[in-house]
Design an enzyme around this catalytic site. Sequence first.
Site, PDB file in Angstrom:
ATOM      1  N   LYS A 209     -16.345   5.685  10.533  1.00  0.00           N
ATOM      2  CA  LYS A 209     -14.896   5.573  11.235  1.00  0.00           C
ATOM      3  C   LYS A 209     -14.914   4.619  12.111  1.00  0.00           C
ATOM      4  CE  LYS A 209     -12.892   8.355  14.054  1.00  0.00           C
ATOM      5  NZ  LYS A 209     -12.673   7.394  15.683  1.00  0.00           N
ATOM      6  N   ASN A 210     -16.343   4.781  12.912  1.00  0.00           N
ATOM      7  CA  ASN A 210     -16.219   4.227  14.220  1.00  0.00           C
ATOM      8  C   ASN A 210     -17.068   3.341  14.196  1.00  0.00           C
ATOM      9  OD1 ASN A 210     -15.180   5.950  16.360  1.00  0.00           O
ATOM     10  ND2 ASN A 210     -16.680   6.394  16.831  1.00  0.00           N
TER      11      ASN A 210
ATOM     12  N   CYS B 291      -5.816   9.329  27.349  1.00  0.00           N
ATOM     13  CA  CYS B 291      -6.196   9.827  25.938  1.00  0.00           C
ATOM     14  C   CYS B 291      -6.473  11.173  27.084  1.00  0.00           C
ATOM     15  CB  CYS B 291      -6.923   8.934  25.902  1.00  0.00           C
ATOM     16  SG  CYS B 291      -8.162   9.296  25.213  1.00  0.00           S
TER      17      CYS B 291
ATOM     18  N   ARG C  10     -10.166   6.384  30.001  1.00  0.00           N
ATOM     19  CA  ARG C  10     -10.649   5.091  29.268  1.00  0.00           C
ATOM     20  C   ARG C  10     -10.225   3.687  30.087  1.00  0.00           C
ATOM     21  NH1 ARG C  10     -10.947   7.972  23.735  1.00  0.00           N
ATOM     22  NH2 ARG C  10     -12.451   6.542  23.025  1.00  0.00           N
ATOM     23  N   PRO C  11     -10.988   3.377  30.438  1.00  0.00           N
ATOM     24  CA  PRO C  11     -10.374   1.853  31.152  1.00  0.00           C
ATOM     25  C   PRO C  11     -10.883   0.502  30.123  1.00  0.00           C
ATOM     26  CG  PRO C  11     -11.575   2.326  32.772  1.00  0.00           C
ATOM     27  CD  PRO C  11     -11.462   4.064  31.318  1.00  0.00           C
ATOM     28  N   ILE C  12      -9.296  -0.390  29.862  1.00  0.00           N
ATOM     29  CA  ILE C  12     -10.600  -1.615  28.940  1.00  0.00           C
ATOM     30  C   ILE C  12     -10.928  -2.549  30.011  1.00  0.00           C
ATOM     31  CG2 ILE C  12      -8.879  -1.126  26.846  1.00  0.00           C
ATOM     32  CD1 ILE C  12      -6.924  -2.911  28.112  1.00  0.00           C
ATOM     33  N   ASP C  13     -11.079  -1.988  31.241  1.00  0.00           N
ATOM     34  CA  ASP C  13     -11.009  -3.184  32.703  1.00  0.00           C
ATOM     35  C   ASP C  13     -12.084  -4.258  31.998  1.00  0.00           C
ATOM     36  OD1 ASP C  13     -12.588  -0.622  32.860  1.00  0.00           O
ATOM     37  OD2 ASP C  13     -13.866  -1.648  35.164  1.00  0.00           O
TER      38      ASP C  13
ATOM     39  N   ASP D 280     -19.818  12.374  21.034  1.00  0.00           N
ATOM     40  CA  ASP D 280     -18.887  12.968  19.735  1.00  0.00           C
ATOM     41  C   ASP D 280     -19.467  13.889  19.008  1.00  0.00           C
ATOM     42  OD1 ASP D 280     -16.946  10.578  20.605  1.00  0.00           O
ATOM     43  OD2 ASP D 280     -17.826   9.743  18.596  1.00  0.00           O
TER      44      ASP D 280
ATOM     45  N   ARG E 202      -7.335  12.193  12.007  1.00  0.00           N
ATOM     46  CA  ARG E 202      -7.733  10.683  12.605  1.00  0.00           C
ATOM     47  C   ARG E 202      -9.271  10.479  12.535  1.00  0.00           C
ATOM     48  NH1 ARG E 202      -7.592  10.274  18.345  1.00  0.00           N
ATOM     49  NH2 ARG E 202      -9.336   8.294  17.738  1.00  0.00           N
TER      50      ARG E 202
HETATM   51  C1  UD1 Z   1     -17.157   4.990  21.383  1.00  0.00           C
HETATM   52  C2  UD1 Z   1     -16.120   5.366  20.247  1.00  0.00           C
HETATM   53  C3  UD1 Z   1     -16.425   6.829  20.847  1.00  0.00           C
HETATM   54  C4  UD1 Z   1     -17.037   7.638  21.798  1.00  0.00           C
HETATM   55  C5  UD1 Z   1     -17.639   6.096  22.896  1.00  0.00           C
HETATM   56  C6  UD1 Z   1     -18.533   7.195  23.529  1.00  0.00           C
HETATM   57  C7  UD1 Z   1     -15.250   3.930  18.786  1.00  0.00           C
HETATM   58  C8  UD1 Z   1     -14.034   3.312  17.929  1.00  0.00           C
HETATM   59  N1  UD1 Z   1     -14.938   5.211  19.524  1.00  0.00           N
HETATM   60  O1  UD1 Z   1     -15.048   4.761  22.383  1.00  0.00           O
HETATM   61  O2  UD1 Z   1     -16.188   8.391  19.359  1.00  0.00           O
HETATM   62  O3  UD1 Z   1     -17.147   8.603  21.941  1.00  0.00           O
HETATM   63  O4  UD1 Z   1     -17.740   5.427  22.733  1.00  0.00           O
HETATM   64  O5  UD1 Z   1     -19.431   6.724  22.809  1.00  0.00           O
HETATM   65  O6  UD1 Z   1     -16.284   3.590  18.265  1.00  0.00           O
HETATM   66  N2  UD1 Z   1     -15.954   1.941  30.283  1.00  0.00           N
HETATM   67  C9  UD1 Z   1     -14.925   1.686  31.149  1.00  0.00           C
HETATM   68  N3  UD1 Z   1     -13.973  -0.306  31.285  1.00  0.00           N
HETATM   69  C10 UD1 Z   1     -13.724  -0.146  29.619  1.00  0.00           C
HETATM   70  C11 UD1 Z   1     -14.515   0.304  28.573  1.00  0.00           C
HETATM   71  C12 UD1 Z   1     -14.893   1.827  28.866  1.00  0.00           C
HETATM   72  O7  UD1 Z   1     -15.444   2.116  32.557  1.00  0.00           O
HETATM   73  O8  UD1 Z   1     -13.661  -1.427  29.269  1.00  0.00           O
HETATM   74  C13 UD1 Z   1     -16.297   3.233  30.202  1.00  0.00           C
HETATM   75  C14 UD1 Z   1     -15.304   4.547  29.613  1.00  0.00           C
HETATM   76  O9  UD1 Z   1     -14.158   5.560  30.605  1.00  0.00           O
HETATM   77  C15 UD1 Z   1     -16.296   5.428  29.533  1.00  0.00           C
HETATM   78  C16 UD1 Z   1     -16.934   4.943  29.305  1.00  0.00           C
HETATM   79  O10 UD1 Z   1     -17.251   3.659  30.070  1.00  0.00           O
HETATM   80  O11 UD1 Z   1     -17.180   6.428  30.340  1.00  0.00           O
HETATM   81  C17 UD1 Z   1     -17.936   4.488  27.682  1.00  0.00           C
HETATM   82  O12 UD1 Z   1     -16.242   3.955  26.853  1.00  0.00           O
HETATM   83  P1  UD1 Z   1     -16.363   3.006  25.624  1.00  0.00           P
HETATM   84  O13 UD1 Z   1     -18.613   3.089  25.088  1.00  0.00           O
HETATM   85  O14 UD1 Z   1     -15.873   2.378  25.727  1.00  0.00           O
HETATM   86  O15 UD1 Z   1     -16.211   4.139  24.847  1.00  0.00           O
HETATM   87  P2  UD1 Z   1     -14.969   3.559  23.468  1.00  0.00           P
HETATM   88  O16 UD1 Z   1     -15.630   2.348  23.106  1.00  0.00           O
HETATM   89  O17 UD1 Z   1     -13.410   3.742  24.299  1.00  0.00           O
END
Ligand code: UD1
Length: 420
Positions: free
Chosen positions: A22-23, A116, A121-124, A307, A399
């Site tokens: 999936k990922n 979530c 889970r920010p996207i900054d 995961d 999912r």
């Molecule tokens: C992906 C996987 C998810 C897995 C996770 C960690 C997919 C669709 N999902 O989620 O199954 O559990 O990786 O292996 O592939 N963070 C920030 N700012 C950002 C982005 C991330 O602070 O802009 C933090 C997150 O809150 C978290 C860490 O970085 O603490 C890792 O997150 P991230 O690797 O981005 O997880 P996802 O890509 O959402």
Amino acid sequence: MDYLKIHPTAALEGKINISGAKNASLPLIAMTILAKEAVKITNLPNVVDIKTLLKLLANLGANCDFFDDGVLVNTSSINETKATYDIVKTMRASILVLGPILARFGHCEVSLPGGCAIGQRPIDLHLKALEQMGAKIDIKAGYIEASTPNGLKGCEIIFDKITVTGTANIVMAAALAKGVTSITNAAREPEVVQLCEILNNSGVTIKGIGTAILEIHGTAGELINIKEFAVIPDRIEAGTYLCAGAITKSELTLTNVEPKHLGAVLSKLEEMGSSFTIAKDTITIHPSDEIKAVKIITQEYPAFPTDMQAQFLALATQANGVSIIEEKLFENRFMHVSELQRMGADITLNGHTATVNGKTQLSGTDVMATDLRASSALVLAGLIANGETNVHRIYHLDRGYDSLESKLKNVGAKIQRLKE
Ligand code: UD1
């Protein structure tokens, strides 16, 4: 709403075929936005998240034609660049369309994903990197509004934290950018590696694939030709069924699996007493009669995956002794603990660390799935609990697990999908 009714079985036996990841599929589907012509993807898992992303693309105007185990995606007809709240709220990974839409069309609106169950889970980091590449980004009325007045330009990006979808998003944006983008502290997950390899075979030179420093040579806006490809096997689904073998003390063989992606998971299962017969794309687990306690810290690949944390927590309830499981990636990823406690597990939570006192005989009861992987932990617990376990809210499970109950039923599990 569906739920799963599970009764204990003496032992499971047979083979389980592992579906596509999936990922890996999610960024690969988003990547089709960068393509000149239709892209054929095979070994696609039949899970809700994939349908959600394809629906999002269809809403933008893409054509998605499904066949046996795959889809043909044609994004040349995209005439809309707004990913709306109704879809993004159901799947955070929708953010993956931001980089490729912006790179191709020069503007994009994506609803902010919001909170979530497992943490903020920010996207900054996605947004900061796109700004460095020349994007103008505003947050308005719950939407990210992005545009590239002067196109996207390659630059040096250093991620403060390793982010999986963040790396995928920026790699896709950089693929059509002008010049070279370097990403330091890039994710090395196999799913990111497959995305980079396919782009690299499609005319976007990427150096450092599989390392923490990627160098992407963009095409300066020229769309790319992507040949047919098959999605890599799902390492988390595979890990979950290996835990099913270990917890039920059953010899199970997984087919269509990539053992190389499961290093940390196999090594922890070995510490807990299991052994394996490993071939090119199969793994047979030989479980031990006695499960040993273990210490686990979740970290980025190639370390132990977050995961798989919930499934190992369920397994640890059957280990003799004290297991310690530390969650390093997400602040709130222990929602399954209270459900396992209701089944009789002896678990103490202290911040990011769960201490599991084993071995306890679990008792079946009604439990509630709280997120995708927490759901599978409850299913694993149900396989060995006394009496009947009903796992509710399995829309989380749907999912990301392709045909979970039929795969388990085929190896002898007593599991049924019923309506509430
Ligand atoms: C992906 C996987 C998810 C897995 C996770 C960690 C997919 C669709 N999902 O989620 O199954 O559990 O990786 O292996 O592939 N963070 C920030 N700012 C950002 C982005 C991330 O602070 O802009 C933090 C997150 O809150 C978290 C860490 O970085 O603490 C890792 O997150 P991230 O690797 O981005 O997880 P996802 O890509 O959402």
